[in-house]
Write a protein that holds these residues in place. Structure first.
Motif, short mmCIF file in Angstrom:
data_model
loop_
_atom_site.label_atom_id
_atom_site.label_comp_id
_atom_site.label_asym_id
_atom_site.label_seq_id
_atom_site.Cartn_x
_atom_site.Cartn_y
_atom_site.Cartn_z
N MET A 106 -10.27 -9.46 -5.14
CA MET A 106 -8.91 -9.30 -4.65
C MET A 106 -8.01 -8.71 -5.74
N LEU A 107 -7.10 -7.84 -5.34
CA LEU A 107 -6.08 -7.29 -6.23
C LEU A 107 -4.73 -7.87 -5.85
N LEU A 108 -3.90 -8.12 -6.87
CA LEU A 108 -2.57 -8.69 -6.66
C LEU A 108 -1.58 -7.99 -7.57
N SER A 109 -0.32 -8.12 -7.23
CA SER A 109 0.72 -7.67 -8.13
C SER A 109 0.72 -8.53 -9.39
N HIS A 110 1.10 -7.93 -10.52
CA HIS A 110 1.19 -8.70 -11.76
C HIS A 110 2.22 -9.83 -11.68
N SER A 111 3.15 -9.73 -10.74
CA SER A 111 4.20 -10.74 -10.64
C SER A 111 3.74 -12.02 -9.96
N VAL A 112 2.55 -12.03 -9.37
CA VAL A 112 2.05 -13.22 -8.68
C VAL A 112 1.64 -14.28 -9.70
N LYS A 113 2.14 -15.49 -9.51
CA LYS A 113 1.85 -16.60 -10.42
C LYS A 113 0.39 -17.05 -10.25
N PRO A 114 -0.22 -17.61 -11.31
CA PRO A 114 -1.61 -18.05 -11.23
C PRO A 114 -1.89 -19.03 -10.08
N GLU A 115 -0.95 -19.95 -9.82
CA GLU A 115 -1.17 -20.92 -8.73
C GLU A 115 -1.22 -20.21 -7.38
N ALA A 116 -0.31 -19.23 -7.18
CA ALA A 116 -0.30 -18.48 -5.93
C ALA A 116 -1.55 -17.62 -5.81
N ALA A 117 -2.00 -17.05 -6.92
CA ALA A 117 -3.21 -16.23 -6.90
C ALA A 117 -4.43 -17.06 -6.51
N ALA A 118 -4.52 -18.27 -7.04
CA ALA A 118 -5.64 -19.15 -6.71
C ALA A 118 -5.60 -19.53 -5.23
N ARG A 119 -4.40 -19.78 -4.73
CA ARG A 119 -4.27 -20.11 -3.30
C ARG A 119 -4.71 -18.95 -2.42
N LEU A 120 -4.27 -17.74 -2.75
CA LEU A 120 -4.62 -16.56 -1.97
C LEU A 120 -6.12 -16.28 -2.04
N ALA A 121 -6.71 -16.49 -3.21
CA ALA A 121 -8.15 -16.28 -3.35
C ALA A 121 -8.92 -17.25 -2.45
N ALA A 122 -8.46 -18.50 -2.38
CA ALA A 122 -9.11 -19.47 -1.51
C ALA A 122 -8.92 -19.11 -0.04
N GLU A 123 -7.73 -18.69 0.32
CA GLU A 123 -7.44 -18.32 1.72
C GLU A 123 -8.31 -17.16 2.19
N HIS A 124 -8.56 -16.22 1.30
CA HIS A 124 -9.30 -15.01 1.67
C HIS A 124 -10.74 -15.02 1.20
N ASP A 125 -11.20 -16.17 0.70
CA ASP A 125 -12.59 -16.35 0.27
C ASP A 125 -12.99 -15.28 -0.75
N CYS A 126 -12.19 -15.14 -1.78
CA CYS A 126 -12.47 -14.18 -2.84
C CYS A 126 -12.91 -14.93 -4.10
N ALA A 127 -13.95 -14.41 -4.74
CA ALA A 127 -14.48 -15.05 -5.93
C ALA A 127 -13.67 -14.70 -7.17
#
Length: 262
Positions: A169-190
């Motif tokens: 998964m790719l994200l904006s640099h502005s996304v916080k680590p906690e939000a990134a982890a949540r999104l990775a779990a939601e979209h089943d990304c390693a």
């Protein structure tokens, strides 16, 4: 040989003249931008507190002047013109332009900034080009598919990859680590990584990553060209209702969306 531009966007899209011309134009705008990169360029602030530089302004002036000369009947909506109070007119055919997407990163000396030019047909992108001057790569729609080239070389066909069991998964640099982890779990990304600008759409189009979820607002000129390339490569850009992301919305603003490969 590149077909001759007729001034009719529909005919020039069919002939290939439009896509070839805007790809060259995006790269030319990149050559305008590069002398300002890592060179202490002065930064001003727009009304929304986002940064703008002389590089943004000169690249946009070049693009608008060239498009108006080649396709005088096609109106353009461009980031800096809109920030300066432009009206922004949507038509059957119209342009959406971001002359320097990722200005914050550009000012900081990062490489992930792009030039975005999209031809819109009604409320959807019909053609687009994204050029990344600092890395010398351009992605474009071409004849119903998607292509990329390095340093003005030969075009190569690109396509999204088959989704692996657990994607990237790719994200904006502005996304916080906690939000990134949540999104990775939601979209089943390693795995995930942050990067700037419309580059995210293009890396998915090349089959290097799988998803780009966006929760915060973006402007339509941030996404149109990237969406054109990604869709041509076999991907999708979906709004929160899981419908194709559309354009010409009030204020030219996007809500949440998901850009995805296969």
């Amino acid at each position: 040989m590149t077909p001759i531009v007729s001034g009719d966007p529909a005919a020039d899209l069919d002939s290939g003249a439009l896509e070839a011309t805007i790809a060259d134009l995006a790269e030319e705008a990149g050559r305008v931008i590069l002398p300002f990169w890592r060179n202490g360029v002065a930064v001003e602030r727009k009304a929304d507190d986002s940064p703008v530089t002389l590089a943004d302004q000169r690249a946009e002036a070049l693009i608008l002047e060239r498009l108006a000369a080649l396709w005088p009947s096609v109106p353009a909506v461009a980031e800096e013109a809109m920030a300066a109070g432009g009206e922004g007119r949507v038509a059957a055919w119209w342009w959406l332009i971001d002359p320097l997407d990722g200005t914050r990163g550009f000012v900081e000396g990062k490489t992930a900034f792009t030039v975005n030019i999209a031809l819109m047909r009604g409320d959807a992108p019909a053609a687009g080009v994204v050029s990344a001057p600092a890395i010398g790569r351009t992605w474009a729609t071409r004849g119903g598919g998607a292509v990329a080239r390095d340093d003005g070389g030969a075009w190569r066909t690109i396509a999204v990859r088959a989704r692996p069991t657990r994607g990237s998964m790719l994200l904006s640099h502005s996304v916080k680590p906690e939000a990134a982890a949540r999104l990775a779990a939601e979209h089943d990304c390693a795995a995930w990584e942050g990067t700037d600008s419309s580059l995210k759409f293009c890396l998915i189009a090349e089959g290097l990553h799988d998803l780009y979820p966006r929760e915060g607002p973006t402007s339509e000129w941030d996404t149109a060209a990237g969406q054109a390339v990604l869709e041509a490569a076999g991907g999708q850009v979906l709004d929160k209702e899981k419908a194709r992301l559309r354009y010409g919305k009030p204020g030219f603003l996007n809500g949440p969306f998901l850009a995805k490969g296969a």
